[in-house]
Design an enzyme around this catalytic site. Structure first.
Site, PDB file in Angstrom:
ATOM      1  N   ASN B 113       0.809  -1.229   0.000  1.00  0.00           N
ATOM      2  CA  ASN B 113       0.000   0.000   0.000  1.00  0.00           C
ATOM      3  C   ASN B 113       0.838   1.273   0.000  1.00  0.00           C
ATOM      4  O   ASN B 113       0.327   2.346   0.241  1.00  0.00           O
ATOM      5  CB  ASN B 113      -0.934  -0.011   1.201  1.00  0.00           C
ATOM      6  CG  ASN B 113      -1.876  -1.190   1.187  1.00  0.00           C
ATOM      7  OD1 ASN B 113      -1.776  -2.097   2.001  1.00  0.00           O
ATOM      8  ND2 ASN B 113      -2.743  -1.216   0.174  1.00  0.00           N
ATOM      9  N   ILE B 120       1.155   6.812   0.704  1.00  0.00           N
ATOM     10  CA  ILE B 120       0.475   5.731   1.405  1.00  0.00           C
ATOM     11  C   ILE B 120      -0.986   5.694   0.974  1.00  0.00           C
ATOM     12  O   ILE B 120      -1.619   6.744   0.840  1.00  0.00           O
ATOM     13  CB  ILE B 120       0.525   5.950   2.934  1.00  0.00           C
ATOM     14  CG1 ILE B 120       1.984   6.124   3.380  1.00  0.00           C
ATOM     15  CG2 ILE B 120      -0.135   4.802   3.673  1.00  0.00           C
ATOM     16  CD1 ILE B 120       2.091   6.680   4.772  1.00  0.00           C
ATOM     17  N   CYS B 121      -1.507   4.484   0.763  1.00  0.00           N
ATOM     18  CA  CYS B 121      -2.929   4.350   0.491  1.00  0.00           C
ATOM     19  C   CYS B 121      -3.599   3.822   1.743  1.00  0.00           C
ATOM     20  O   CYS B 121      -3.515   2.633   2.055  1.00  0.00           O
ATOM     21  CB  CYS B 121      -3.149   3.373  -0.689  1.00  0.00           C
ATOM     22  SG  CYS B 121      -4.885   3.095  -1.041  1.00  0.00           S
ATOM     23  N   LEU B 122      -4.187   4.723   2.491  1.00  0.00           N
ATOM     24  CA  LEU B 122      -4.863   4.325   3.729  1.00  0.00           C
ATOM     25  C   LEU B 122      -6.131   5.168   3.835  1.00  0.00           C
ATOM     26  O   LEU B 122      -6.064   6.402   3.731  1.00  0.00           O
ATOM     27  CB  LEU B 122      -3.945   4.580   4.931  1.00  0.00           C
ATOM     28  CG  LEU B 122      -4.463   4.148   6.304  1.00  0.00           C
ATOM     29  CD1 LEU B 122      -4.650   2.631   6.351  1.00  0.00           C
ATOM     30  CD2 LEU B 122      -3.518   4.588   7.405  1.00  0.00           C
ATOM     31  N   LEU B 155      -0.897  -0.162  -4.135  1.00  0.00           N
ATOM     32  CA  LEU B 155      -0.172   0.851  -4.887  1.00  0.00           C
ATOM     33  C   LEU B 155       1.054   0.215  -5.526  1.00  0.00           C
ATOM     34  O   LEU B 155       1.597   0.705  -6.500  1.00  0.00           O
ATOM     35  CB  LEU B 155       0.305   1.975  -3.945  1.00  0.00           C
ATOM     36  CG  LEU B 155      -0.679   3.103  -3.672  1.00  0.00           C
ATOM     37  CD1 LEU B 155      -0.072   4.083  -2.683  1.00  0.00           C
ATOM     38  CD2 LEU B 155      -1.073   3.810  -4.944  1.00  0.00           C
TER      39      LEU B 155
END
Lengths: 925, 184
Positions: B113, B120-122, B155
């Site tokens: 991620n 960051i993909c959160l 990602l």
């Protein structure tokens, strides 16, 4: 004599072989080809006067009678020949007689005896100039008239001048070059001048001789020396000026210094009037200058040297004469005080007239007028005899220059002058007279600011010293310049620096609250460890200042002056020095100041039962500055003190079973201002504080003795009866207790702090028979649940009182009996208790405990911050960065200075949590 | 009676303020935005400092700007990131906490991620952000993300595939990618 002849012969032989080309021939170049006298004809005849000559205005001066040497010329041709011959002969006579002898090379100009010999070589034999010579000279000088027919004529003046120059360059100059200044500059100069003068004289003498006789045409002959001088002087000055410049400068300086009464090596006795030695020096100086002038050394360079020396002498006079003379008082000693006032204005230059002259300025002007200008005038008149005196405005200028020098001196001394204030008021007066232009004012502030940052604003000086200096700075600059413009300019860096000192505000407030008198009622002088100056200032003029109105539009103010030209924008006029006000205004914001005042007030109020007039006074001062609202809590604190006395009285009365109203309590309080504990039912008093209005008080919690707890209970009950909705919370560590120790050989009574009392309580023997109770530190800590540092501090306190003794490490024992030595010490201690020392010692102890106490809680927090920054920002940071970041990020501020922080971090390094390397801290792995 | 009338007057139309008054109230709030953000961040800092949470730490950047922080996460045990330390940067918008901070990995990390630039993909840093989150919760979420990547929206596709198929190679990649960065 024989050797001389021998030498002369040798030289003649030498000269015959090696003819010296530089010596010009005394005979004319051209030899007459025709016109020799015929056989039997008389040799020479009086020339027939031509029409032209007869019309000449000088015809009467022509020799009236034939001296028998001359015979009339018969014809034109023969006249020509005769004239030519006579011309030749006259030329020969004159040039032979005028030829200058060589100076023997073996004469040493360094020997005094030989100097006279040299000088003998530099004079003409007076016998040379007999009448024949004079006649010849006249012939040669005036050939048109006397020998009109001689066709080959030369200008004898030209020849003479060439000859003289030659002689000078080849004879005199090498001689002078041999003179060294081995015997000092004065001797050197003396010899040079003597030889030069002699040479000069002989040069002029030859042709001047004619003028001295009454036979020659005086006026015409007189014309020549100036021409000769014109040719000769450049040569002399060009060849010698550079060589003699340095010795000349030295000699002139010595003489001028002597004349001007300047200090010499032997010390200085300022003399306002000329004394004989200076008069003698003056004569010598003028003579020297005169002789230099005569030999043609009075060119521009001499004048430059003179000007430089005079210039230096003024600086010297000012620097040596006035350095460190700052006081006003000594003017009475010098005897110039009684000088009539009306004379003063004439002594001062016009630019300084408006201000009243200070002593040094007056002295200086007097000196310039009476001695400096006098000498200058005399030298001028020697150098340029044509000018009559000197312009009066020059003297005025010199005085201004002198004052400017004095100003420079004072400016460079200003730092120390301020330091010495008020003993240096004289120097400030000097400066006041002198700083009349914005440039000088600017220079003053620049120099002072530089001094300030170099000498005061560094970590080596304590905040107290800086503040003391600031106080004298405010006062002395106020004396210097009422407008405060100068002060504002220099004070800024000081203020900025003081902001960076954490303890500034504390020092000021402690100063304000300190006593102006010691225990015996003597005023406490400046110095010491508190700013007593502030307290006395507050006493003296705190009230007066407030009544003054700084109003710009006071039409009745006759002393009004416009704002200074160099005042900055936003300039506000203020007449009073108002030191206290300036300090409070300049240093620290309102919140900081009030917060600090509050905590110190709390400390003072809790410390003892005394009357807090001073606190109230400072509170009033602050109120007048900040208004009532921000200081409300301080007001409440003082109120608390007054009220708690009353409440205490009522509560105690209630416990004793009596009823008492507030009114009765007040009356009783006024009657018996101090409480006497000894024979009371309830030996405990309380100060009741309104928690909300008091600053955070540092309290240590520990187990207090049961007896005391019981007393507190009873008091609480009484209090809650009086004020039903309130509850008492005891702060154990913040009280005092009167301790009476019944020891085997003595009874010890002392007012101590509660935690100290608690610790000694622990040593109380359970059964009466036991002697020499011993306790170890850890026992007490466990028993009392008290902080170990506090216990140790208390033990130390009791040890100094010779009640306890450390028998082995961490084990203390009661000293029931004293040996004589200890007893003596004890007595001394008791005597000293009247002083302030022990009390302060204890204060320090408490202070250190309190800081330790604070940091104990906050230590963890600070450590977290330090860890946070070292982990996240940068794995290693220097001390400064850590301190900066802590100060920036901690919401309550960071109380430690960099040095304290270093110590603080050092504890972590010691614990192994931090590592310190290359000036940076990092977390230990 | 007069008193009541007055009282009524004052309390009339509750909830609706006169226009001028509303403006007056509104203005300072806007002006105070930066100040309240600072205050909030200061509070969070104190909170972080007083509560010692193992494995995470954060501190404002050294220039004293409270709106930019650096944080450190220790890789959780039993994950491919065990014994590794990761640094992150936090950039707080001026309307924080009403908008999420921008969080990036500063230390290169190989994670499904997180992309190569450290983004960051959160979800809680994007649309799921609420003002109730704070630095500490974000850091805790990120720490748990290390152990439980959301392979549904990677990602780094390769990392997501490897996580599921070849853990050994994944670990190898993590070790290769990791560089201990020193200082700023």
């Amino acid at each position: 004599m024989a050797t001389q002849i021998l030498t002369a012969r040798k030289r003649r032989v030498f000269n015959a072989v090696f003819k010296r080309p530089q010596i010009s021939q005394p005979t004319p170049v051209a030899t007459p080809a025709t016109g020799f006298t015929a056989q039997g004809q008389a040799f020479g005849e009086l020339p027939r006067l031509s029409q032209q000559a007869r019309d000449d205005s000088f015809h009467e001066l022509i020799i009236p009678s034939s001296p028998g040497l001359f015979h009339s010329v018969t014809g034109d041709e023969s006249g020509h020949a005769q004239h030519q011959a006579r011309w030749d002969r006259s030329w020969h006579t004159v040039t032979y007689d005028l030829a200058l002898a060589n100076i023997p090379a073996d004469l040493d100009p360094m020997e005094n005896s030989q100097i006279t010999k040299i000088l003998n070589h530099l004079t003409y034999d007076p016998k040379r100039f007999d009448t024949a010579y004079q006649q010849a000279l006249l012939d040669v000088l005036d050939p048109q008239i006397r020998l009109p027919n001689a066709s080959h004529r030369e200008d004898v003046v030209l020849w003479h001048s060439g000859h003289v120059q030659n002689h000078f360059l080849h004879q005199v100059l090498p001689l002078i070059a041999r003179i060294t200044n081995i015997h000092g500059a004065e001797m050197y100069l003396y010899r040079v001048v003597r030889i030069l003068t002699a040479a000069h004289e002989i040069y002029l003498d030859g042709l001047e001789h004619a003028s001295r006789t009454d036979v020659g045409p005086r006026k015409k002959a007189n014309k020549h020396p100036p021409r000769l001088c014109r040719d000769l002087h450049p040569i002399i000055s060009n060849s010698l000026t550079n060589k003699i410049a340095i010795p000349l400068r030295g000699v002139l300086r010595n003489m001028i210094n002597e004349v001007l009464g300047l200090p010499s090596k032997e010390g200085w006795h300022p003399q306002k009037k000329d004394d004989p030695s200076s008069e003698a020096a003056r004569g010598e100086l003028l003579k020297l200058i005169e002789s230099l002038q005569d030999v043609g050394l009075s060119g521009e360079s001499l004048q430059t040297i003179l000007a430089e020396v005079m210039n230096d002498s003024m600086t010297l006079y000012v620097n040596i004469g006035y350095t460190g003379i700052w006081s006003e008082v000594s003017s009475q000693l010098s005897g110039h005080k009684e000088r009539p006032d009306k004379r003063q204005p004439s002594l001062l230059p016009r630019t300084a007239h408006h201000s009243s002259a200070s002593r040094c300025v007056r002295d200086l002007c007097e000196w310039i007028e009476n001695r400096y200008a006098k000498l200058a005038v005399q030298v001028f008149s020697v150098l340029t005899p044509d000018t009559v005196g000197i312009n009066w405005r020059l003297v005025e200028k010199w005085k201004e220059m002198g004052i400017a020098r004095l100003a420079n001196l004072r400016i460079s001394e200003l730092f120390d002058i301020v330091h010495q204030w008020p003993r240096s008021s004289g120097a400030l007066e000097d400066l006041k007279t002198a700083i009349t232009t914005p440039q000088r004012r600017l220079r003053l502030t620049e120099v002072f600011a530089a001094d300030l940052s170099k000498r005061l604003l560094h970590p080596g000086t304590s905040t107290l010293q800086i503040l003391q200096y600031y106080i004298s700075m405010i006062a002395s600059f106020h004396a210097l310049d009422h407008s405060k413009v100068l002060l504002d300019r220099v004070a800024h860096p000081l203020q900025v620096y003081l902001y960076s000192r954490e303890d500034t505000v504390r020092v000021i407030i402690t100063g304000l609250l300190s006593d102006t008198e010691d225990a015996e009622g003597n005023p406490i002088g400046p110095g010491g460890d508190k700013l007593h100056e502030l307290a006395s200032l507050l006493d003296n003029n705190g009230s007066r200042q407030r009544s003054q109105i700084d109003d710009d539009l006071d039409w009745r103010d006759l002393d009004w002056t416009p704002d200074p030209v160099d005042a900055g924008p936003g300039y506000k006029r203020s007449k009073s020095a108002d030191i206290v006000g300036t300090l409070i205004r300049a240093l620290g914001t309102q919140e900081v100041f009030i917060k600090e005042f509050q905590s110190i007030l709390a400390e003072n109020l809790l410390r003892a039962d005394y009357y807090f007039y001073r606190e109230v006074k400072v509170l009033e001062l602050l109120k007048s500055r900040y208004g009532d609202a921000p200081l409300q809590s301080c007001e409440v604190m003082i109120r608390d003190m007054i009220d708690s006395n009353k409440v205490d009285m009522i509560v105690r009365a209630g416990i004793e079973g009596k009823e008492m109203t507030a009114r009765e309590a007040e009356v009783l309080l006024e009657k018996v201002p101090s409480n006497d504990d000894t024979d009371e039912v309830l030996p405990i008093h309380a100060k009741i504080l309104s928690r909300l209005f008091w600053p955070q008080l540092q309290d240590e919690s520990y187990r207090i003795p049961d007896d005391i707890t019981q007393l507190q209970r009873r008091y609480e009950v009484g209090f809650e009866k009086l004020k039903a909705s309130r509850k008492l919370t005891w702060m154990h560590a913040l009280g005092q207790a009167t301790v009476e120790l019944d020891l085997a050989d003595r009874i010890f009574t002392e007012e101590v702090l509660t935690w100290q009392a608690t610790v000694i309580w622990e040593f109380q023997s359970d059964n009466a028979g036991e002697v020499g109770v011993q306790r170890n530190v850890q026992e007490i800590v466990d028993q009392l649940d008290m902080d170990e540092s506090l216990v140790r501090s208390a033990l130390k306190f009791w040890t100094t009182k010779i009640v306890l003794q450390e028998v082995e490490k961490d084990v203390y024992m009661v000293l029931e009996r004293l040996n004589p030595e200890q007893r003596a010490w004890s007595n001394a201690m008791a005597a000293a208790t009247n002083g302030t020392a022990p009390a302060e010692e204890v204060m320090e102890d408490t202070a250190s405990i309190v800081t330790n106490g604070i940091t104990k809680e906050k230590r963890q927090l600070y450590w977290q911050f330090i860890q946070g920054m070292l982990k996240n920002n940068s794995s290693q940071l220097p001390l400064m960065r850590i301190g900066m970041t802590l100060r920036m990020l901690l919401p309550d501020g960071f109380p430690l200075s960099n040095e304290e922080l270093q110590e603080f971090l050092g504890t972590f390094v010691a614990e192994g949590a931090l590592a310190f390397a290359a000036g940076k801290y990092k977390l230990a792995k | 009676m007069a008193d009541y009338a007055m009282e009524d007057n004052q309390n009339s139309a509750p909830g609706t303020l006169p226009a001028a008054q509303a403006a007056k109230l509104g203005d300072p709030r806007r002006a105070n935005d930066a100040q309240s953000t600072t205050k909030r961040l200061q509070t969070e800092l104190m909170q972080l400092m007083t509560s010692d949470t193992p494995g995470i730490s954060a501190f404002p950047s050294s220039d004293g700007n409270l709106q930019s922080w650096t944080a450190t996460i220790d890789g959780p045990d039993d994950t491919p990131y065990a014994k590794l330390t990761f640094k992150l940067t936090f950039a707080f918008p001026s309307n924080y906490p009403f908008a999420p901070p921008t969080v990036m990995f500063k230390t290169p990390i190989y994670h499904p991620n997180v992309d190569m630039a450290g983004r960051i993909c959160l979800d809680i840093l994007k649309d799921k952000w609420t003002a109730a989150y704070n630095i500490q919760t974000v850091l805790l979420s990120l720490q748990s993300l290390l152990g439980e990547p959301n392979n549904a929206s990677p990602l780094n596709g390769e990392a997501a595939t490897l996580w599921d198929s070849d853990m050994d190679r994944f670990k190898q990649k993590v070790a290769d990618r990791h560089v201990d960065i020193e200082d700023e």
